[in-house]
Design a protein around this motif. Sequence first.
Motif, PDB file in Angstrom:
ATOM      1  N   LEU A  64      13.034  52.162 -25.842  1.00  0.00           N
ATOM      2  CA  LEU A  64      13.421  50.857 -25.334  1.00  0.00           C
ATOM      3  C   LEU A  64      13.227  49.863 -26.465  1.00  0.00           C
ATOM      4  CD1 LEU A  64      14.233  49.177 -22.796  1.00  0.00           C
ATOM      5  CD2 LEU A  64      11.780  48.776 -22.459  1.00  0.00           C
ATOM      6  N   MET A  65      14.330  49.289 -26.939  1.00  0.00           N
ATOM      7  CA  MET A  65      14.287  48.363 -28.062  1.00  0.00           C
ATOM      8  C   MET A  65      14.056  46.950 -27.528  1.00  0.00           C
ATOM      9  SD  MET A  65      14.781  50.353 -30.646  1.00  0.00           S
ATOM     10  CE  MET A  65      15.116  49.181 -31.948  1.00  0.00           C
ATOM     11  N   ILE A  66      12.889  46.379 -27.863  1.00  0.00           N
ATOM     12  CA  ILE A  66      12.483  45.065 -27.358  1.00  0.00           C
ATOM     13  C   ILE A  66      12.456  44.079 -28.519  1.00  0.00           C
ATOM     14  CG2 ILE A  66      10.660  43.763 -26.182  1.00  0.00           C
ATOM     15  CD1 ILE A  66       9.663  46.564 -25.150  1.00  0.00           C
ATOM     16  N   GLY A  67      13.073  42.936 -28.341  1.00  0.00           N
ATOM     17  CA  GLY A  67      13.071  41.899 -29.371  1.00  0.00           C
ATOM     18  C   GLY A  67      12.453  40.623 -28.842  1.00  0.00           C
ATOM     19  N   THR A  68      11.710  39.929 -29.691  1.00  0.00           N
ATOM     20  CA  THR A  68      11.155  38.637 -29.289  1.00  0.00           C
ATOM     21  C   THR A  68      10.721  37.861 -30.513  1.00  0.00           C
ATOM     22  OG1 THR A  68       9.625  37.520 -27.779  1.00  0.00           O
ATOM     23  CG2 THR A  68       8.783  39.438 -28.964  1.00  0.00           C
ATOM     24  N   HIS A  69      10.287  36.613 -30.300  1.00  0.00           N
ATOM     25  CA  HIS A  69       9.790  35.785 -31.390  1.00  0.00           C
ATOM     26  C   HIS A  69       8.587  36.457 -32.029  1.00  0.00           C
ATOM     27  CE1 HIS A  69      12.392  32.528 -30.063  1.00  0.00           C
ATOM     28  NE2 HIS A  69      11.976  32.746 -28.842  1.00  0.00           N
ATOM     29  N   HIS A  70       8.462  36.286 -33.343  1.00  0.00           N
ATOM     30  CA  HIS A  70       7.423  36.968 -34.113  1.00  0.00           C
ATOM     31  C   HIS A  70       6.035  36.762 -33.509  1.00  0.00           C
ATOM     32  CE1 HIS A  70       4.396  37.330 -37.332  1.00  0.00           C
ATOM     33  NE2 HIS A  70       5.171  38.285 -37.783  1.00  0.00           N
ATOM     34  N   ASP A 109      17.684  46.329 -26.441  1.00  0.00           N
ATOM     35  CA  ASP A 109      17.970  46.556 -25.028  1.00  0.00           C
ATOM     36  C   ASP A 109      17.612  45.331 -24.204  1.00  0.00           C
ATOM     37  OD1 ASP A 109      18.795  49.346 -25.220  1.00  0.00           O
ATOM     38  OD2 ASP A 109      16.717  49.746 -25.749  1.00  0.00           O
ATOM     39  N   ILE A 110      16.521  44.661 -24.586  1.00  0.00           N
ATOM     40  CA  ILE A 110      16.072  43.478 -23.868  1.00  0.00           C
ATOM     41  C   ILE A 110      15.258  42.613 -24.826  1.00  0.00           C
ATOM     42  CG2 ILE A 110      13.976  44.620 -22.990  1.00  0.00           C
ATOM     43  CD1 ILE A 110      14.416  42.957 -20.365  1.00  0.00           C
ATOM     44  N   THR A 111      15.340  41.307 -24.648  1.00  0.00           N
ATOM     45  CA  THR A 111      14.606  40.391 -25.516  1.00  0.00           C
ATOM     46  C   THR A 111      13.849  39.378 -24.661  1.00  0.00           C
ATOM     47  OG1 THR A 111      16.440  38.829 -25.695  1.00  0.00           O
ATOM     48  CG2 THR A 111      16.338  40.578 -27.351  1.00  0.00           C
ATOM     49  N   ILE A 112      12.846  38.761 -25.289  1.00  0.00           N
ATOM     50  CA  ILE A 112      12.157  37.617 -24.679  1.00  0.00           C
ATOM     51  C   ILE A 112      12.368  36.457 -25.640  1.00  0.00           C
ATOM     52  CG2 ILE A 112      10.007  36.730 -23.725  1.00  0.00           C
ATOM     53  CD1 ILE A 112       8.972  39.650 -23.761  1.00  0.00           C
ATOM     54  N   LEU A 113      13.158  35.476 -25.225  1.00  0.00           N
ATOM     55  CA  LEU A 113      13.548  34.387 -26.115  1.00  0.00           C
ATOM     56  C   LEU A 113      13.242  33.023 -25.493  1.00  0.00           C
ATOM     57  CD1 LEU A 113      17.032  35.682 -27.343  1.00  0.00           C
ATOM     58  CD2 LEU A 113      14.847  35.812 -28.554  1.00  0.00           C
TER      59      LEU A 113
END
Length: 304
Positions: free
Chosen positions: A97-103, A143-147
């Motif tokens: 599960l590829m998760i992206g968010t602010h550093h 797949d999903i991010t928190i932005l």
Amino acid sequence: MRRYLPSLSALHAFEAAARFMNFTKAADDLGLTQSGISRQIRNLEEFLGVTLFHRSGPRLVLTEVGATYYRDLALALDKLQEISIDAVRGRSVDSSLMIGTHHTLASRWLPARLGSFIAGHPEIPIEVSPALPTTDFDTTRFDITILRGAGTWLHTRSIELFAEKLAVVASPGLIAAGERLDPLDFAKFPMLQNASRPSLWLHWLRVAGLSYNGRIQGNRFAHNDMLINAAVHGIGIAVIPICYIERELASGELHMPFGEAVRSGDSYYAVYPERKSHQPSVILFRDWLIRQTRKYERIATADE
């Protein structure tokens, strides 16, 4: 039968140029010269028999064909990278599960909670990487991010998780713990600046309903992690989203002498591509995020 394919070097050059919309930046990214990028793209256009860029002086504009080609090519290169990584590590990137968010959210807020998801779903390996609000959700591997934002991203579904709250914080070594000052007294202390959000002091003044006409200046730090460490060491006071400093506030390393946190007007959202909205692991992680942030909001409200 030989495949109808341009060279990989030409494809890399075009993808980088379209991503940056700048030949010089593309050349820096790939370790080439600007003329080398230009030559590769010219060769690609001759191979395809189409024009990919309109050139207007130093400005680049993708043609309609070029924009479509870039979008599809970015997906294809991502897939090529994935299968190459699969060969090295022995499992598919698609299984993660590829998760992206602010550093800073990725290094502070998220790890404090992520253990419960991992424990509950050990069959889903995760990968967490930095993501920007400008993420292109048509081509992203996430797949999903928190932005952080206002909830508007193209070709996505988004769910508000929690409101961002800002506070001016200080080390007890700079301002005694428990001391309560008039909010406008902030100007009497050295101020720390956030280079990634340079208007944050002005924004805090506005949302706090304060009128201040003096100068706002101070030492600058590139991102929140650096800023937080500087504040903890008493170098100055700083405006920081409180979701980043839960541990420091709980331990007393930082406190809020100028009043409670105020809403910035932005919120953090779970954002995921429309094309991945039915992916089971995305749904599981989204629902877990909603539960976690409801707990966070209840605790934060109780503390006010």
